[in-house]
Motif scaffolding. Structure first.
Motif, PDB file in Angstrom:
ATOM      1  N   VAL A  24      53.063   1.748   0.768  1.00  0.00           N
ATOM      2  CA  VAL A  24      54.035   2.564   1.495  1.00  0.00           C
ATOM      3  C   VAL A  24      55.343   3.428   0.818  1.00  0.00           C
ATOM      4  CG1 VAL A  24      55.541   2.101   3.931  1.00  0.00           C
ATOM      5  CG2 VAL A  24      52.578   1.231   3.390  1.00  0.00           C
ATOM      6  N   GLY A  25      55.778   4.088   0.978  1.00  0.00           N
ATOM      7  CA  GLY A  25      57.009   4.232   0.378  1.00  0.00           C
ATOM      8  C   GLY A  25      57.773   4.258   2.052  1.00  0.00           C
ATOM      9  N   VAL A  26      58.691   3.727   1.383  1.00  0.00           N
ATOM     10  CA  VAL A  26      60.348   3.364   2.046  1.00  0.00           C
ATOM     11  C   VAL A  26      61.190   4.102   2.044  1.00  0.00           C
ATOM     12  CG1 VAL A  26      59.206   0.740   2.711  1.00  0.00           C
ATOM     13  CG2 VAL A  26      61.465   1.621   1.043  1.00  0.00           C
ATOM     14  N   GLY A  27      61.313   4.813   1.279  1.00  0.00           N
ATOM     15  CA  GLY A  27      62.051   6.312   1.146  1.00  0.00           C
ATOM     16  C   GLY A  27      63.645   5.512  -0.691  1.00  0.00           C
ATOM     17  N   PRO A  28      64.444   6.017  -0.266  1.00  0.00           N
ATOM     18  CA  PRO A  28      65.616   6.352  -1.024  1.00  0.00           C
ATOM     19  C   PRO A  28      66.223   5.046  -0.332  1.00  0.00           C
ATOM     20  CG  PRO A  28      65.814   7.892   0.094  1.00  0.00           C
ATOM     21  CD  PRO A  28      64.484   7.800   0.426  1.00  0.00           C
ATOM     22  N   GLY A  29      66.726   4.628   0.578  1.00  0.00           N
ATOM     23  CA  GLY A  29      67.498   4.151   0.778  1.00  0.00           C
ATOM     24  C   GLY A  29      67.741   4.062   2.429  1.00  0.00           C
ATOM     25  N   ASP A  30      68.375   5.067   2.873  1.00  0.00           N
ATOM     26  CA  ASP A  30      68.368   4.407   4.256  1.00  0.00           C
ATOM     27  C   ASP A  30      67.584   4.021   5.279  1.00  0.00           C
ATOM     28  OD1 ASP A  30      69.530   5.211   6.522  1.00  0.00           O
ATOM     29  OD2 ASP A  30      70.220   7.784   6.232  1.00  0.00           O
ATOM     30  N   PRO A  31      67.315   3.402   5.594  1.00  0.00           N
ATOM     31  CA  PRO A  31      66.597   2.523   6.507  1.00  0.00           C
ATOM     32  C   PRO A  31      65.910   3.684   7.733  1.00  0.00           C
ATOM     33  CG  PRO A  31      67.986   0.946   6.597  1.00  0.00           C
ATOM     34  CD  PRO A  31      68.436   2.455   5.785  1.00  0.00           C
ATOM     35  N   GLU A  32      66.636   4.761   7.972  1.00  0.00           N
ATOM     36  CA  GLU A  32      66.186   5.724   8.981  1.00  0.00           C
ATOM     37  C   GLU A  32      65.556   7.077   8.474  1.00  0.00           C
ATOM     38  OE1 GLU A  32      69.764   7.721  10.475  1.00  0.00           O
ATOM     39  OE2 GLU A  32      70.194   5.731  12.384  1.00  0.00           O
ATOM     40  N   LEU A  33      65.404   7.162   6.922  1.00  0.00           N
ATOM     41  CA  LEU A  33      64.269   7.880   5.776  1.00  0.00           C
ATOM     42  C   LEU A  33      63.122   7.253   6.103  1.00  0.00           C
ATOM     43  CD1 LEU A  33      67.060   8.847   3.844  1.00  0.00           C
ATOM     44  CD2 LEU A  33      66.565  10.220   5.101  1.00  0.00           C
ATOM     45  N   ILE A  34      62.862   6.479   6.649  1.00  0.00           N
ATOM     46  CA  ILE A  34      61.293   5.492   6.377  1.00  0.00           C
ATOM     47  C   ILE A  34      61.115   6.374   7.569  1.00  0.00           C
ATOM     48  CG2 ILE A  34      59.832   3.231   7.121  1.00  0.00           C
ATOM     49  CD1 ILE A  34      61.738   2.132   6.381  1.00  0.00           C
ATOM     50  N   THR A  35      58.971   6.622   7.574  1.00  0.00           N
ATOM     51  CA  THR A  35      58.477   7.294   8.283  1.00  0.00           C
ATOM     52  C   THR A  35      57.703   6.645   9.409  1.00  0.00           C
ATOM     53  OG1 THR A  35      56.402   6.807   7.293  1.00  0.00           O
ATOM     54  CG2 THR A  35      57.889   9.303   6.465  1.00  0.00           C
ATOM     55  N   MET A  36      57.743   7.757  10.333  1.00  0.00           N
ATOM     56  CA  MET A  36      56.853   6.765  11.502  1.00  0.00           C
ATOM     57  C   MET A  36      55.505   5.687  11.725  1.00  0.00           C
ATOM     58  SD  MET A  36      58.110   9.368  14.827  1.00  0.00           S
ATOM     59  CE  MET A  36      57.179   8.502  16.509  1.00  0.00           C
ATOM     60  N   LYS A  37      55.185   6.389  10.732  1.00  0.00           N
ATOM     61  CA  LYS A  37      53.736   5.936  10.358  1.00  0.00           C
ATOM     62  C   LYS A  37      53.895   4.751   9.347  1.00  0.00           C
ATOM     63  CE  LYS A  37      49.271   6.868   8.047  1.00  0.00           C
ATOM     64  NZ  LYS A  37      48.717   7.486   7.592  1.00  0.00           N
ATOM     65  N   ALA A  38      55.059   4.382   8.047  1.00  0.00           N
ATOM     66  CA  ALA A  38      55.183   3.291   7.256  1.00  0.00           C
ATOM     67  C   ALA A  38      56.005   2.355   8.297  1.00  0.00           C
ATOM     68  CB  ALA A  38      56.495   3.691   6.419  1.00  0.00           C
ATOM     69  N   VAL A  39      56.986   2.959   9.419  1.00  0.00           N
ATOM     70  CA  VAL A  39      57.199   1.615   9.974  1.00  0.00           C
ATOM     71  C   VAL A  39      55.926   0.692  11.122  1.00  0.00           C
ATOM     72  CG1 VAL A  39      58.455   1.205  12.521  1.00  0.00           C
ATOM     73  CG2 VAL A  39      59.220   2.584  10.419  1.00  0.00           C
ATOM     74  N   ARG A  40      54.826   1.626  11.142  1.00  0.00           N
ATOM     75  CA  ARG A  40      53.889   1.131  12.376  1.00  0.00           C
ATOM     76  C   ARG A  40      53.117   0.184  11.666  1.00  0.00           C
ATOM     77  NH1 ARG A  40      48.951   2.911  12.428  1.00  0.00           N
ATOM     78  NH2 ARG A  40      49.330   5.401  11.657  1.00  0.00           N
ATOM     79  N   LEU A  41      52.834   0.915  10.282  1.00  0.00           N
ATOM     80  CA  LEU A  41      52.280  -0.401   9.363  1.00  0.00           C
ATOM     81  C   LEU A  41      52.958  -1.344   8.470  1.00  0.00           C
ATOM     82  CD1 LEU A  41      50.843   2.337   6.982  1.00  0.00           C
ATOM     83  CD2 LEU A  41      48.939   0.930   9.244  1.00  0.00           C
ATOM     84  N   ILE A  42      54.002  -1.133   8.771  1.00  0.00           N
ATOM     85  CA  ILE A  42      54.869  -2.532   8.521  1.00  0.00           C
ATOM     86  C   ILE A  42      54.869  -3.601   9.298  1.00  0.00           C
ATOM     87  CG2 ILE A  42      56.867  -3.098   7.663  1.00  0.00           C
ATOM     88  CD1 ILE A  42      57.663  -0.858   6.026  1.00  0.00           C
ATOM     89  N   ARG A  43      54.799  -3.372  10.808  1.00  0.00           N
ATOM     90  CA  ARG A  43      55.061  -4.124  11.866  1.00  0.00           C
ATOM     91  C   ARG A  43      53.529  -4.380  12.334  1.00  0.00           C
ATOM     92  NH1 ARG A  43      58.179  -0.278  15.798  1.00  0.00           N
ATOM     93  NH2 ARG A  43      60.678  -0.481  15.503  1.00  0.00           N
ATOM     94  N   ASP A  44      52.358  -3.450  11.687  1.00  0.00           N
ATOM     95  CA  ASP A  44      50.761  -4.398  12.531  1.00  0.00           C
ATOM     96  C   ASP A  44      50.560  -5.545  10.741  1.00  0.00           C
ATOM     97  OD1 ASP A  44      51.806  -3.037  14.139  1.00  0.00           O
ATOM     98  OD2 ASP A  44      50.407  -1.498  13.807  1.00  0.00           O
ATOM     99  N   ALA A  45      51.406  -5.350   9.456  1.00  0.00           N
ATOM    100  CA  ALA A  45      50.502  -5.624   8.196  1.00  0.00           C
ATOM    101  C   ALA A  45      50.410  -7.399   8.960  1.00  0.00           C
ATOM    102  CB  ALA A  45      51.009  -5.347   7.405  1.00  0.00           C
ATOM    103  N   ASP A  46      48.977  -8.485   8.201  1.00  0.00           N
ATOM    104  CA  ASP A  46      49.034  -9.046   8.086  1.00  0.00           C
ATOM    105  C   ASP A  46      49.482  -9.807   6.929  1.00  0.00           C
ATOM    106  OD1 ASP A  46      47.260  -9.536  10.258  1.00  0.00           O
ATOM    107  OD2 ASP A  46      45.765  -8.243   8.571  1.00  0.00           O
TER     108      ASP A  46
END
Length: 560
Positions: A24-46
């Motif tokens: 999952v790419g979280v972007g260059p640093g600004d938290p607002e540059l994370i994609t919505m899909k990345a956020v969903r996967l990060i929240r759901d991961a074990d």
């Protein structure tokens, strides 16, 4: 006639029985540059995985921190060293291959158990990303998907505010680790270029742009979209100040009518910030311009890392805070994720989410010295050890025991670090306002490790000095007399209406906060899970309709 061999069947993966691997790419640093899909996967991961150096801090994790649930397993893939030579018999390549083989095995353990694993990658996982090494070793055995992210290259051009390529122009992306003459030839033969991996390679990169005749048109972007962001002309940058996470950008030569020509020495122009506003800059007068104040990261490239220095492990004493997982700091979480062995008082260890990779060593509440030596012995054998401690480890907790034990000659080569945590005194104070707003004294009423005579002498001195008192370990089932004697000493110097706060199980499921006075306090409600805050003569209770009683100690003190 030659027989044609039967095709070898691909291994069949039962996707229902194993976990899924995500890069999952979280972007260059600004938290607002994370994609919505990345956020969903990060929240759901074990399981959440990230790379870091030995200090345990991960930029990728810091970008994603607000999306972590708090109960996920964390795996920190730690490079033993970030610079220098390696003693590995296979040299650098052998060391890095061995490191990633070990990392792949650790992740495979979770995948085989059916856990979904998210590997956080700064920028984009497939753009010079360390995830590539894991993908190469695991993707043929487990269902694997990659979620792209905004690259440092894109971020650098965005904050620079200049187009990278246009029309039929050719873009060349180059690693700064190439020899200067090779870089120069590539730069001279392209329309636009971006050079990554600078830092110590910067002098060679600047030499290459000079040799190619493109230096005057090239920009320098450091830590794009972070609070430390910096933009300057490449020929103005001091080589000693260049970090690894920086770019040399040769933007598009195509310019529209409103696009100014490159800034030359002696000229000035208005530089517009991507977050609003502008500033006039002159090459001679202002060599560098900071154009934004955001947060963020970069691309981690494993090639700068040397592995296998053969050193002992380390002991990190980690403050868990008073109880609520929300008070656990990112630094503490990272230290726990890195550890191979966890040591601590049983109930404190229970607060750390289990990780099947880690060995846990619970023990009783009165064997601090034994715990410390055990941790150091494991580290001396090469393990990464975390000793957990409630609150802050340096306040009546495990840090002293570990440092004292580490003073022995046999542990001279073992590294020891302390990771601070919120103290119970701070949290109890926050629950009622600001009772610690002026000078205060912290005392433990336990006489297990020091004579009561010493406690009483210090208590009397602090009370006479009119300090606010934070009293730890005030009483237990078998130790009640000491609290009564402490109140007797304090009452010699404080009025009956002095505010007194009792915080019990703060941050825990049975938390209670009582605001009373020195004259009305009931000692029977105080136990070992309690902390007392006794006000000074200046401390006040404010009756507040909405929040209830508030307690504060004024910042000023009467001159008299």
């Amino acid at each position: 006639m030659t027989a044609v061999p039967e095709p070898v069947a691909e291994p069949v993966v039962d996707e229902a029985a194993v976990g899924r691997l995500w890069g999952v790419g979280v972007g260059p640093g600004d938290p607002e540059l994370i994609t919505m899909k990345a956020v969903r996967l990060i929240r759901d991961a074990d399981v959440i995985v990230y790379h870091s150096a030995r200090h345990g801090r991960s930029i990728a994790r810091s970008i994603a921190a607000t999306h972590l649930r708090g109960d996920q397993i964390e795996e920190a893939l730690v490079y033993p060293v970030t610079t220098g030579a390696t003693s590995h018999p296979g040299g650098y390549r052998g060391a890095i291959d061995e490191f990633y083989e070990d990392c792949a095995k650790r992740l495979a353990t979770h995948l085989d158990a059916g856990r979904d694993v998210v590997v956080l990658s700064e920028g984009d996982p497939f753009f010079y990303g360390s995830f590539i090494h894991l993908h190469r070793r695991l993707a043929d055995r487990y269902p694997t998907e990659v979620v792209p992210g905004v690259t440092s290259l894109s971020a650098g051009c965005a904050v620079l505010g200049r187009p990278l390529v246009e029309g039929n122009e050719v873009l060349t992306v180059l690693p700064g680790t190439l020899p200067p003459d090779v870089l120069a030839a590539r730069i001279a033969g392209t329309d636009t270029a971006v050079v990554l991996k600078m830092g110590r390679t910067f002098p060679g990169v600047r030499e290459a742009f000079t040799e190619a005749g493109r230096l005057a048109d090239t920009w320098y972007v450091e830590r794009a979209t972070t609070a430390g962001q910096r933009v300057a002309r490449l020929d103005e940058v001091d080589a000693e100040s260049v970090p690894y996470f920086s770019l040399a950008v040769l933007p598009s030569p195509v310019r529209g009518p409103r696009d100014p020509a490159p800034l030359r020495a002696g000229q000035a122009e208005w530089v517009t910030s991507p977050v609003g506003g502008s500033a006039r800059r002159s090459v001679e007068a202002v060599p560098e311009v900071v154009v934004s104040e955001v947060v963020v990261s970069e691309v981690v490239v494993s090639e700068v890392v040397g592995i296998g220095d053969g050193q002992p492990g380390e002991v990190v004493v980690v403050g868990l805070g008073p109880g609520d997982t929300a008070w656990l700091t990112p630094q503490a979480e990272a230290a726990l994720a890195v550890a191979e062995d966890l040591i601590g008082y049983g109930p404190y260890l229970d607060r750390v989410p289990p990780n099947p990779r880690q060995r846990r060593h619970p023990s009783g509440n009165t064997v601090e010295a034994d715990r410390a030596e055990h941790a150091l012995e494991l580290a001396a054998a090469g393990a990464r050890v975390a000793v957990v401690s409630s609150g802050d480890p340096g306040v009546f907790a495990m840090a002293t025991a570990v440092v004292e034990a580490a003073a022995q000659e046999r542990f001279a080569q073992v590294a020891v670090r302390i990771v601070p945590g919120l103290t119970a005194a701070q949290v109890v104070a926050s629950r009622v306002g600001a009772p610690l707003g002026h000078d205060f004294c912290v005392l433990s009423l336990s006489d297990r490790l020091k004579p009561w005579e010493i406690i009483e002498r210090r208590l009397r001195a602090a009370a006479a000095a009119d300090l606010v008192l934070a009293l730890y370990n005030p009483a237990s089932r078998t130790r009640r007399e000491q609290l009564d004697r402490a109140f007797t000493v304090i009452r010699e110097h404080r009025a009956p209406d002095t505010p007194l706060v009792i915080g019990r199980d703060v941050g825990g499921p049975t938390e209670s906060i009582t605001v009373t006075t020195l004259g009305d306090v009931d000692p029977a409600v105080v136990d070992m899970r309690s902390l007392l805050l006794v006000g000074s003569s200046m401390t006040r209770i404010v009756r507040h309709r909405r929040t209830g009683d508030l307690v504060f100690t004024p910042r000023s003190y009467p001159a008299s």
